[in-house]
Design an enzyme around this catalytic site. Structure first.
Site, PDB file in Angstrom:
ATOM      1  N   SER A  82      11.641  -3.625   0.010  1.00 52.00           N
ATOM      2  CA  SER A  82      12.019  -4.681   0.965  1.00 52.00           C
ATOM      3  C   SER A  82      11.676  -6.071   0.428  1.00 52.00           C
ATOM      4  O   SER A  82      12.508  -6.988   0.488  1.00 52.00           O
ATOM      5  CB  SER A  82      11.370  -4.447   2.333  1.00 52.00           C
ATOM      6  OG  SER A  82       9.988  -4.228   2.205  1.00 52.00           O
ATOM      7  N   HIS A 108      10.957   4.533   1.907  1.00 59.35           N
ATOM      8  CA  HIS A 108      10.237   3.263   2.147  1.00 59.35           C
ATOM      9  C   HIS A 108       9.827   3.218   3.627  1.00 59.35           C
ATOM     10  O   HIS A 108       9.139   4.096   4.107  1.00 59.35           O
ATOM     11  CB  HIS A 108      11.152   2.104   1.702  1.00 59.35           C
ATOM     12  CG  HIS A 108      10.496   0.761   1.635  1.00 59.35           C
ATOM     13  ND1 HIS A 108       9.146   0.577   1.536  1.00 59.35           N
ATOM     14  CD2 HIS A 108      11.032  -0.508   1.648  1.00 59.35           C
ATOM     15  CE1 HIS A 108       8.865  -0.722   1.493  1.00 59.35           C
ATOM     16  NE2 HIS A 108       9.991  -1.399   1.562  1.00 59.35           N
ATOM     17  N   HIS A 132       2.727   7.325  -3.532  1.00 62.56           N
ATOM     18  CA  HIS A 132       3.054   5.886  -3.613  1.00 62.56           C
ATOM     19  C   HIS A 132       3.443   5.552  -5.046  1.00 62.56           C
ATOM     20  O   HIS A 132       2.926   6.150  -5.992  1.00 62.56           O
ATOM     21  CB  HIS A 132       1.866   5.022  -3.178  1.00 62.56           C
ATOM     22  CG  HIS A 132       2.263   3.635  -2.822  1.00 62.56           C
ATOM     23  ND1 HIS A 132       2.337   2.620  -3.747  1.00 62.56           N
ATOM     24  CD2 HIS A 132       2.671   3.105  -1.637  1.00 62.56           C
ATOM     25  CE1 HIS A 132       2.744   1.520  -3.144  1.00 62.56           C
ATOM     26  NE2 HIS A 132       2.963   1.787  -1.858  1.00 62.56           N
ATOM     27  N   ARG A 171      -4.525   0.537   4.074  1.00 63.10           N
ATOM     28  CA  ARG A 171      -3.820   0.336   5.347  1.00 63.10           C
ATOM     29  C   ARG A 171      -3.920   1.604   6.190  1.00 63.10           C
ATOM     30  O   ARG A 171      -3.954   1.557   7.422  1.00 63.10           O
ATOM     31  CB  ARG A 171      -2.355  -0.040   5.090  1.00 63.10           C
ATOM     32  CG  ARG A 171      -2.186  -1.317   4.273  1.00 63.10           C
ATOM     33  CD  ARG A 171      -0.740  -1.549   3.872  1.00 63.10           C
ATOM     34  NE  ARG A 171      -0.225  -0.465   3.039  1.00 63.10           N
ATOM     35  CZ  ARG A 171       1.047  -0.367   2.636  1.00 63.10           C
ATOM     36  NH1 ARG A 171       1.925  -1.300   2.996  1.00 63.10           N
ATOM     37  NH2 ARG A 171       1.442   0.640   1.879  1.00 63.10           N
ATOM     38  N   ASP A 180       2.268   4.802   6.130  1.00 67.15           N
ATOM     39  CA  ASP A 180       3.155   5.426   7.114  1.00 67.15           C
ATOM     40  C   ASP A 180       2.621   6.747   7.665  1.00 67.15           C
ATOM     41  O   ASP A 180       3.129   7.245   8.661  1.00 67.15           O
ATOM     42  CB  ASP A 180       4.539   5.645   6.490  1.00 67.15           C
ATOM     43  CG  ASP A 180       5.184   4.323   6.122  1.00 67.15           C
ATOM     44  OD1 ASP A 180       5.165   3.410   6.961  1.00 67.15           O
ATOM     45  OD2 ASP A 180       5.688   4.191   4.995  1.00 67.15           O
TER      46      ASP A 180
HETATM   47  N1  AMX Z   1       5.819  14.930  -1.423  1.00 68.42           N
HETATM   48  C1  AMX Z   1       6.444  15.693  -2.345  1.00 68.42           C
HETATM   49  N2  AMX Z   1       6.758  15.280  -3.582  1.00 68.42           N
HETATM   50  C2  AMX Z   1       6.383  14.035  -3.908  1.00 68.42           C
HETATM   51  C3  AMX Z   1       5.695  13.196  -3.024  1.00 68.42           C
HETATM   52  C4  AMX Z   1       5.435  13.684  -1.733  1.00 68.42           C
HETATM   53  N3  AMX Z   1       4.846  12.935  -0.802  1.00 68.42           N
HETATM   54  N4  AMX Z   1       5.461  12.032  -3.641  1.00 68.42           N
HETATM   55  C5  AMX Z   1       5.981  12.128  -4.880  1.00 68.42           C
HETATM   56  N5  AMX Z   1       6.547  13.342  -5.034  1.00 68.42           N
HETATM   57  C6  AMX Z   1       7.319  13.831  -6.181  1.00 68.42           C
HETATM   58  C7  AMX Z   1       8.513  12.911  -6.395  1.00 68.42           C
HETATM   59  O1  AMX Z   1       9.570  13.235  -5.490  1.00 68.42           O
HETATM   60  C8  AMX Z   1       8.845  13.162  -7.838  1.00 68.42           C
HETATM   61  O2  AMX Z   1       9.548  14.378  -7.916  1.00 68.42           O
HETATM   62  P1  AMX Z   1      10.717  14.602  -9.003  1.00 68.42           P
HETATM   63  O3  AMX Z   1      10.053  14.487 -10.329  1.00 68.42           O
HETATM   64  O4  AMX Z   1      11.247  15.937  -8.673  1.00 68.42           O
HETATM   65  O5  AMX Z   1      11.706  13.499  -8.759  1.00 68.42           O
HETATM   66  C9  AMX Z   1       7.453  13.369  -8.458  1.00 68.42           C
HETATM   67  O6  AMX Z   1       6.562  13.720  -7.372  1.00 68.42           O
HETATM   68  C10 AMX Z   1       6.905  12.113  -9.134  1.00 68.42           C
HETATM   69  O7  AMX Z   1       6.972  11.019  -8.214  1.00 68.42           O
HETATM   70  P2  AMX Z   1       5.885   9.844  -8.257  1.00 68.42           P
HETATM   71  O8  AMX Z   1       6.025   9.180  -9.588  1.00 68.42           O
HETATM   72  O9  AMX Z   1       4.554  10.345  -7.881  1.00 68.42           O
HETATM   73  O10 AMX Z   1       6.382   8.914  -7.062  1.00 68.42           O
HETATM   74  P3  AMX Z   1       7.467   7.744  -7.066  1.00 68.42           P
HETATM   75  O11 AMX Z   1       6.811   6.511  -7.557  1.00 68.42           O
HETATM   76  O12 AMX Z   1       8.708   8.167  -7.764  1.00 68.42           O
HETATM   77  O13 AMX Z   1       7.818   7.647  -5.526  1.00 68.42           O
HETATM   78  C11 AMX Z   1       7.314   7.606  -3.208  1.00 68.42           C
HETATM   79  C12 AMX Z   1       6.905   7.082  -4.590  1.00 68.42           C
HETATM   80  C13 AMX Z   1       6.511   6.837  -2.164  1.00 68.42           C
HETATM   81  C14 AMX Z   1       8.794   7.340  -3.002  1.00 68.42           C
HETATM   82  C15 AMX Z   1       7.004   9.119  -3.113  1.00 68.42           C
HETATM   83  O14 AMX Z   1       5.612   9.327  -3.264  1.00 68.42           O
HETATM   84  C16 AMX Z   1       7.511   9.748  -1.838  1.00 68.42           C
HETATM   85  O15 AMX Z   1       8.664  10.148  -1.778  1.00 68.42           O
HETATM   86  N6  AMX Z   1       6.624   9.846  -0.753  1.00 68.42           N
HETATM   87  C17 AMX Z   1       7.042  10.341   0.523  1.00 68.42           C
HETATM   88  C18 AMX Z   1       7.824   9.255   1.298  1.00 68.42           C
HETATM   89  C19 AMX Z   1       6.909   8.140   1.756  1.00 68.42           C
HETATM   90  O16 AMX Z   1       5.841   8.371   2.299  1.00 68.42           O
HETATM   91  N7  AMX Z   1       7.339   6.895   1.557  1.00 68.42           N
HETATM   92  C20 AMX Z   1       6.609   5.710   2.037  1.00 68.42           C
HETATM   93  C21 AMX Z   1       5.923   4.955   0.921  1.00 68.42           C
HETATM   94  C22 AMX Z   1       5.237   3.728   1.450  1.00 68.42           C
HETATM   95  C23 AMX Z   1       6.237   2.712   1.926  1.00 68.42           C
HETATM   96  O17 AMX Z   1       7.006   2.175   1.163  1.00 68.42           O
HETATM   97  N8  AMX Z   1       6.291   2.445   3.188  1.00 68.42           N
END
Ligand code: AMX
Length: 435
Positions: free
Chosen positions: A242, A272, A318, A327, A373
């Site tokens: 964002s 996000h 994250h 947070r 979140d």
């Molecule tokens: N549950 C399951 N798998 C997860 C995970 C979770 N909470 N977090 C990361 N992973 C997986 C990824 O999907 C990725 O899988 P892939 O290799 O098959 O594509 C692998 O672990 C490596 O990812 P990463 O490098 O640790 O994370 P990222 O930087 O690519 O993504 C984020 C970060 C937040 C998108 C991810 O941790 C996620 O999807 N979390 C759940 C959604 C969430 O809570 N989002 C809110 C974040 C905060 C915000 O912006 N408000």
């Protein structure tokens, strides 16, 4: 108020000369290599942006102008009788780098209340939206429509000088933040059939008014929650979807309403800001599958079934953080103070004790710990705001504080159009052939 911010040429705090000096001395120095994985890997960790308002450390979490969340809770002015910081103070801090006095904070509350009304056509636009249109889509529509009255767009069309941009952007940003409670309140009442939106009280602070428009201002604890919520969700350095979207769109000199509408569309994504909705949906599904007061074993099994189904555990992981999000901790402390025995809070705590171990065992996520979140929904639900689809709108009200501060500084510093270079896979293959 405009005169109090340290951007004008007369101010000793004006950082424009400082940026010039940094660029003159260090402009050609390298941060290190850019590797092919940066291009395919979502630019994770790639140094590419400047934002002085907040900095995110992977271990420690966010600092707003050098101050941690507990420091902000201690130092920023509070409402009479309140103990959480007023987000007005946080905006002042983000913008000026200084902690405002209670009187300055009050002045900002008054200024925003005076600007809070939204044009009639925006009210009508929202009233015409089907209640089935997601609240975030309605939010983005309304914010973009505010561009109709943009001071910056009008002044630009009239041919102002570059040096004057920031002042008009400042005006628009103040209007943007001020009008969000009326937009958010109207969406809430329209979508959930809760009657007419009451009026803003010009003697009250921003969070009280937001709570009032939603119908919760009788509950002082909910108002305190809003103050904490807006403060901690406001900004998370410059690279998150964002904040970066707002900055990118603003760099084309789109006005703050267009830039923030775009930012909201990014916030509406499940990886996000929509994650706060996803967390509650996921917890409720878990409860309906394994019941309330479920055993640790049953919770573990449910978490594994989520992962095996190819889904993420919402609220965990994250892109930058590698520890529990401060947070999350601030909200957990709020819950321990105000709702220690709430069953859903207990489930959130149980999940906290189980999910990181499972994510570590699964071995993919770089950060197994909870983010912001994972905790916000349970607090809102406790006070009766249980309309999960609405949760990201509150995140959107808060994130405007950080994006607005960034837009003002970007125009003051004369930030150029953003235009990184993209490459084709063919180009990469031939560039590194035989190397
Ligand atoms: N549950 C399951 N798998 C997860 C995970 C979770 N909470 N977090 C990361 N992973 C997986 C990824 O999907 C990725 O899988 P892939 O290799 O098959 O594509 C692998 O672990 C490596 O990812 P990463 O490098 O640790 O994370 P990222 O930087 O690519 O993504 C984020 C970060 C937040 C998108 C991810 O941790 C996620 O999807 N979390 C759940 C959604 C969430 O809570 N989002 C809110 C974040 C905060 C915000 O912006 N408000």
């Amino acid at each position: 108020l405009f005169l109090l911010f340290p951007i004008g040429p007369v101010s000793e705090l004006n950082p424009v000369p400082q940026v010039k000096a940094i660029r003159a001395e260090h402009g050609k120095k390298s941060f290190g290599p850019v590797v092919v994985d940066h291009l395919y890997g979502g630019m994770r960790g790639l140094p590419a942006l400047i934002w002085d308002g907040s900095v995110l450390d992977a271990e420690e979490g966010i600092r707003f102008r050098g101050k941690t969340i507990p420091e902000c809770q201690l130092l920023l002015p509070k409402a009479p009788g309140g103990s959480e910081p007023l987000p007005e103070g946080l905006f002042w801090l983000l913008l000026t780098g200084e902690v405002p006095t209670p009187e300055q904070t009050k002045e900002l509350s008054r200024d925003w209340a005076a600007r809070a009304a939204i044009p009639e056509f925006v009210e009508e636009l929202l009233d015409r939206c089907p209640t089935t249109l997601h609240p975030m889509s309605q939010f983005s529509l309304a914010v973009i429509a505010l561009n109709h009255n943009s001071s910056f767009a009008k002044a630009y069309a009239e041919g102002i000088s570059k040096k004057e941009y920031w002042g008009y952007v400042f005006e628009d940003c103040m209007d943007l933040i001020a009008k969000l409670p009326n937009i958010a309140g109207r969406i809430f009442r329209n979508v959930y059939g809760l009657g007419k939106v009451p009026s803003i009280d010009p003697t009250k602070d921003y969070s009280w008014n937001l709570a009032h428009l939603l119908g919760f201002s009788d509950n002082e604890d909910f108002v305190e929650l809003m103050r904490l919520y807006i403060t901690i969700h406001s900004d998370h350095e410059g690279g998150n979807v964002s904040a970066h979207t707002g900055k990118l769109v603003g760099s084309a000199l789109s006005d703050p309403f267009l830039a923030y509408g775009a930012a909201l569309n990014g916030l509406a994504g499940p990886l996000h800001g929509l994650a706060n909705q996803e967390v509650l949906v996921w917890l409720r599904k878990m409860q309906s599958k394994i019941g309330e007061d479920a055993s640790d074993e049953a919770v573990k099994e449910y978490v594994w079934s989520t992962l095996k189904g190819g889904q993420v555990v919402p609220g965990y992981g994250h892109a930058v953080l590698r520890k529990t999000d401060p947070r999350y901790i601030a909200q957990r402390e709020f819950a321990l103070k105000h709702l220690p025995n709430d069953p859903l809070f207990k489930l959130v705590g149980q999940v906290y004790s189980i999910v990181p171990g499972i994510l570590l065992e699964a071995g993919k996520a770089k950060n197994p710990w909870p983010n912001v979140d994972a905790h916000s929904g349970v607090l809102l639900t406790y006070y009766g705001l249980n309309q999960m689809q609405y949760y990201t709108v509150l995140f959107g009200v808060s994130r405007a504080f950080g994006v607005a501060a960034q837009l003002i500084w970007d125009r003051a510093l004369g930030a150029p159009l953003e235009r990184p270079k993209s490459y084709s896979s063919e180009a990469i293959k031939s560039m590194f052939a035989g190397k």
